[in-house]
Structure formats: C-alpha cells, structure tokens
Design an enzyme around this catalytic site. Structure first.
Site, mmCIF file in Angstrom:
data_model
loop_
_atom_site.group_PDB
_atom_site.id
_atom_site.type_symbol
_atom_site.label_atom_id
_atom_site.label_comp_id
_atom_site.label_asym_id
_atom_site.label_seq_id
_atom_site.Cartn_x
_atom_site.Cartn_y
_atom_site.Cartn_z
ATOM 1 N N GLU A 19 4.388 -4.736 7.543
ATOM 2 C CA GLU A 19 3.740 -3.730 8.406
ATOM 3 C C GLU A 19 3.956 -3.491 9.678
ATOM 4 O O GLU A 19 4.003 -2.218 9.892
ATOM 5 C CB GLU A 19 2.035 -4.131 8.163
ATOM 6 N N GLU A 56 -0.386 -9.550 -0.422
ATOM 7 C CA GLU A 56 -1.722 -9.443 -0.347
ATOM 8 C C GLU A 56 -2.668 -9.718 -1.483
ATOM 9 O O GLU A 56 -3.539 -10.471 -1.655
ATOM 10 C CB GLU A 56 -2.487 -8.293 0.765
ATOM 11 N N ALA A 89 0.969 -1.108 0.039
ATOM 12 C CA ALA A 89 -0.008 0.004 -0.072
ATOM 13 C C ALA A 89 1.039 1.294 0.031
ATOM 14 O O ALA A 89 1.938 1.226 0.325
ATOM 15 C CB ALA A 89 -0.886 -0.013 1.191
ATOM 16 N N GLY A 102 0.546 -4.923 0.916
ATOM 17 C CA GLY A 102 -0.389 -5.074 0.017
ATOM 18 C C GLY A 102 -0.047 -5.941 -1.139
ATOM 19 O O GLY A 102 -0.898 -6.434 -1.872
HETATM 20 N N1 CAA Z 1 4.619 3.331 -0.971
HETATM 21 C C1 CAA Z 1 4.936 4.419 -1.545
HETATM 22 N N2 CAA Z 1 6.221 4.296 -2.086
HETATM 23 C C2 CAA Z 1 6.486 3.279 -2.308
HETATM 24 C C3 CAA Z 1 6.456 1.961 -1.636
HETATM 25 C C4 CAA Z 1 5.315 2.259 -0.815
HETATM 26 N N3 CAA Z 1 4.910 1.001 -0.245
HETATM 27 N N4 CAA Z 1 7.609 1.159 -2.059
HETATM 28 C C5 CAA Z 1 8.420 1.820 -2.584
HETATM 29 N N5 CAA Z 1 8.113 3.126 -2.930
HETATM 30 C C6 CAA Z 1 8.550 4.185 -3.552
HETATM 31 C C7 CAA Z 1 9.842 4.702 -2.820
HETATM 32 O O1 CAA Z 1 9.456 5.670 -1.850
HETATM 33 C C8 CAA Z 1 10.813 5.367 -3.840
HETATM 34 O O2 CAA Z 1 10.295 6.521 -4.292
HETATM 35 P P1 CAA Z 1 11.289 7.815 -4.538
HETATM 36 O O3 CAA Z 1 12.208 7.338 -5.601
HETATM 37 O O4 CAA Z 1 10.409 8.808 -4.894
HETATM 38 O O5 CAA Z 1 11.931 7.982 -3.321
HETATM 39 C C9 CAA Z 1 10.728 4.378 -4.986
HETATM 40 O O6 CAA Z 1 9.439 3.595 -4.802
HETATM 41 C C10 CAA Z 1 11.705 3.211 -5.172
HETATM 42 O O7 CAA Z 1 11.792 2.651 -3.959
HETATM 43 P P2 CAA Z 1 13.198 2.326 -3.094
HETATM 44 O O8 CAA Z 1 14.270 3.739 -3.480
HETATM 45 O O9 CAA Z 1 12.854 2.298 -1.601
HETATM 46 O O10 CAA Z 1 13.777 1.239 -3.653
HETATM 47 P P3 CAA Z 1 14.726 0.137 -3.234
HETATM 48 O O11 CAA Z 1 15.214 -0.747 -4.410
HETATM 49 O O12 CAA Z 1 15.856 0.509 -2.551
HETATM 50 O O13 CAA Z 1 13.998 -0.951 -2.102
HETATM 51 C C11 CAA Z 1 11.862 -1.969 -1.492
HETATM 52 C C12 CAA Z 1 12.812 -1.436 -2.400
HETATM 53 C C13 CAA Z 1 12.663 -3.147 -0.453
HETATM 54 C C14 CAA Z 1 10.848 -2.617 -1.762
HETATM 55 C C15 CAA Z 1 11.561 -0.528 -0.436
HETATM 56 O O14 CAA Z 1 11.157 0.321 -1.637
HETATM 57 C C16 CAA Z 1 10.328 -0.686 0.314
HETATM 58 O O15 CAA Z 1 10.847 -1.344 1.475
HETATM 59 N N6 CAA Z 1 9.297 -0.432 0.225
HETATM 60 C C17 CAA Z 1 8.028 -0.507 1.164
HETATM 61 C C18 CAA Z 1 7.736 -1.742 1.447
HETATM 62 C C19 CAA Z 1 6.496 -1.796 2.444
HETATM 63 O O16 CAA Z 1 7.015 -1.795 3.586
HETATM 64 N N7 CAA Z 1 5.327 -2.207 1.902
HETATM 65 C C20 CAA Z 1 4.237 -2.419 2.910
HETATM 66 C C21 CAA Z 1 3.293 -1.066 2.907
HETATM 67 S S1 CAA Z 1 2.341 -1.109 4.146
HETATM 68 C C22 CAA Z 1 0.894 -2.076 3.589
HETATM 69 O O17 CAA Z 1 0.882 -2.835 2.425
HETATM 70 C C23 CAA Z 1 -0.387 -2.010 4.458
HETATM 71 C C24 CAA Z 1 -1.246 -2.891 3.967
HETATM 72 O O18 CAA Z 1 -1.292 -4.222 4.189
HETATM 73 C C25 CAA Z 1 -2.523 -2.363 3.312
#
Ligand code: CAA
Length: 259
Positions: free
Chosen positions: A132, A112, A64, A109
């Site tokens: 999360e 999921e 998400a 998500g």
């Molecule tokens: N939401 C918003 N933006 C996201 C995102 C997310 N879940 N995941 C990645 N992005 C964005 C980053 O902010 C980044 O944007 P900018 O270039 O503008 O800074 C871009 O995508 C590229 O990401 P990274 O620079 O972080 O890429 P990386 O290769 O270094 O890392 C990754 C990749 C390990 C997937 C890392 O992006 C990450 O950990 N992402 C978040 C994963 C996460 O925590 N997901 C769970 C979200 S909560 C949820 O899903 C709740 C639910 O159940 C409903």
C-alpha cells in the site's frame, strides 16, 4: 451473486472470490457479496468449517480495487475502510473456523483477508505483501493490526514500510502461513483439514476459537478467565457427555450432534 461462489458439501462450506479478470480484487461489490455469503453460511447451522479461496490459479486476492479507490475522498475512504474491516472482523469472529486456501497473490487487502481467517494454507506459488505505501496509502483492511500480531512488529514494519512482496517459503518461515502445498493439492488439503475439524465437537471448537481470539487480546489472567468460562460452557452440551462416553466405551467413530 456475481463475484462470489458459495458451495457447501457435508459440514464444509467454500466461498470463492470470483473476479479472476481483476485478480479477484476487492471492489465494493465483492465485499458486499462476500458479506452476504458469510451471512448465508452463518445461517446454515450444519456448516462446521468454512474455506475461503480465490478463483483461477493465479490470485487469491490482489488487494482492494485500486481503480475504484483512486478518486475517493477521505470520507469515502473511511467508509470503505470501515466496511472492509467490518467484513473481515465478521470472518475473524465467525462462529466456526475459517481456513484461507491461498492459491496465488495475497496482496494488500488479499493478505489482510487471509489474516482475518483462523488458518492459512497456501500454494507454494503464492505471493504475499502489503504494497500500500507504494500507492500512497496505508493498509486499510486490518493489515497494520493483524500482521504485527501474527509475525511481530519488526517483520510487519519491514513488509509494510518496504512494500516488498514475499514468496510463499518466506511467508511460511515467518509464521504468516501454516503450511504450503503444490497448487494442485491445495484445495484437497484445505478440504481435508476442514473435514477433520468438522468431525470434532462443533460447540467445543467454537468455544476454543472464542477463547483464543479473546485471550490473545488481553492479559493472561483475563484470558484464563475466558478459558474457564468457555471450558465450563462445554459441559452444558450433549456433545461433551457423548464425546467422553465414546472415549470410555472405546467408540472410535464419533458423530457429534452440535447440541
Ligand atoms: N485493483 C484493481 N485491479 C487490479 C488489482 C487491484 N488491486 N490487481 C490487479 N488488477 C487488475 C489489473 O489492473 C489488470 O486489469 P486489466 O487487465 O484490465 O489491465 C488485471 O487485474 C491483471 O493484472 P496485471 O496485468 O497487473 O497482472 P500481472 O500478472 O502483470 O501482475 C500483480 C499481477 C503483481 C498482482 C499486479 O496486478 C499488482 O501489483 N496488483 C496490485 C496489487 C496491490 O497493489 N494491491 C494492494 C491494493 S491497495 C489495498 O489493498 C488497500 C487496503 O489495504 C484496503
């Protein structure tokens, strides 16, 4: 639609989540457009199988949208969670099979979304996780429910409580994915499976999906009643007579009519 690509070839539709700059994270816009795309596919009765994948070669869906979620109130979060769950439940109960072609990160998500699909095929480079609790929240689009049902409560709790990601080979070992392929073969394999499914009687496939979905939520006797109902319903279809006649007349190449 800005964030979703929809392509249909023969009896197979492919929905691609197309927001690669944010690793295909599920903003409200993405969820809404996904919802619209599902309705479009549903309205096309010639589609017998659907594939969902992510754009690019890095991410299926990285979760998400964290930036969008950060300042939500509890009420707004409840609305967002309910909407995500509504869309994912639409996938789970979709009238035809849905295959997730997981081409990279399937986190939060994203994991999921994959779990709401019927079958999960993944690139051997894919990464899975429910991170999360490391963000101060629980999984919110079905993760606490579907992960435990798919891999058992013990492994689901380990993944969710530790927030640690797992690699594709571990996801395969615990039964989270059906098969792994090199990334450049993934879509061809997904299309091959989808076209193989689409060759079978669509009504029978849909009835079998309903019987499995409903049966896994109830006791065995209720599940068997559902199976009897879905089995008998097939005998109202032209495809049942046709399929059995083909067998008896040794016709190999079948062409079901979905009637
Ligand atoms: N939401 C918003 N933006 C996201 C995102 C997310 N879940 N995941 C990645 N992005 C964005 C980053 O902010 C980044 O944007 P900018 O270039 O503008 O800074 C871009 O995508 C590229 O990401 P990274 O620079 O972080 O890429 P990386 O290769 O270094 O890392 C990754 C990749 C390990 C997937 C890392 O992006 C990450 O950990 N992402 C978040 C994963 C996460 O925590 N997901 C769970 C979200 S909560 C949820 O899903 C709740 C639910 O159940 C409903």
């Amino acid at each position: 639609m800005e964030t979703i690509l929809l392509n249909t070839e023969g009896h197979v539709a492919t929905i691609t989540i197309n927001r690669p700059k944010a690793l295909n994270a599920l903003s409200t816009q993405v969820l809404s457009e996904l919802n619209t795309a599902l309705d479009e596919v549903n309205a096309n009765k010639d589609v017998y199988c659907l594939i969902i994948t992510g754009a690019g070669d890095k991410s299926f869906v990285a979760g998400a949208d964290i930036a969008e979620m950060k300042d939500k109130s509890a009420e707004e979060a409840a609305e967002y969670g309910a909407f995500g769950n509504e869309v994912f439940r639409k996938i789970e109960t979709f009238r035809c099979p849905v295959i997730a072609a997981i081409n990279g990160f399937a986190l939060g998500g994203g994991c999921e979304l994959a779990m709401s699909c019927d079958i999960r095929l993944a690139a051997d480079s894919a990464v899975f996780g429910q991170p999360e609790v490391g963000l101060g929240i629980t999984p919110g689009f079905g993760g606490t429910q579907r992960l435990a049902r798919l891999v058992g409560a013990g492994i689901a709790k380990e993944m969710i409580f530790t927030a640690r990601n797992i690699k594709a080979d571990r996801a395969f070992a615990i039964g989270l994915v059906n098969a792994l392929y090199p990334l450049d073969e993934l879509m061809n394999q997904a299309l091959k499976m989808a076209n193989g499914i689409a060759k079978n009687a669509p009504i029978a496939v849909a009835n079998a999906k309903r019987a499995i979905n409903e049966g896994t939520q109830v006791d065995i006797d209720s599940g068997i009643k559902t199976e009897v109902k879905e089995f008998a319903d097939c005998f109202n279809s032209e495809d049942q007579t046709y399929g059995m006649t083909c067998f008896l007349e040794k016709v190999k190449e079948k062409n079901f009519s979905n009637k």
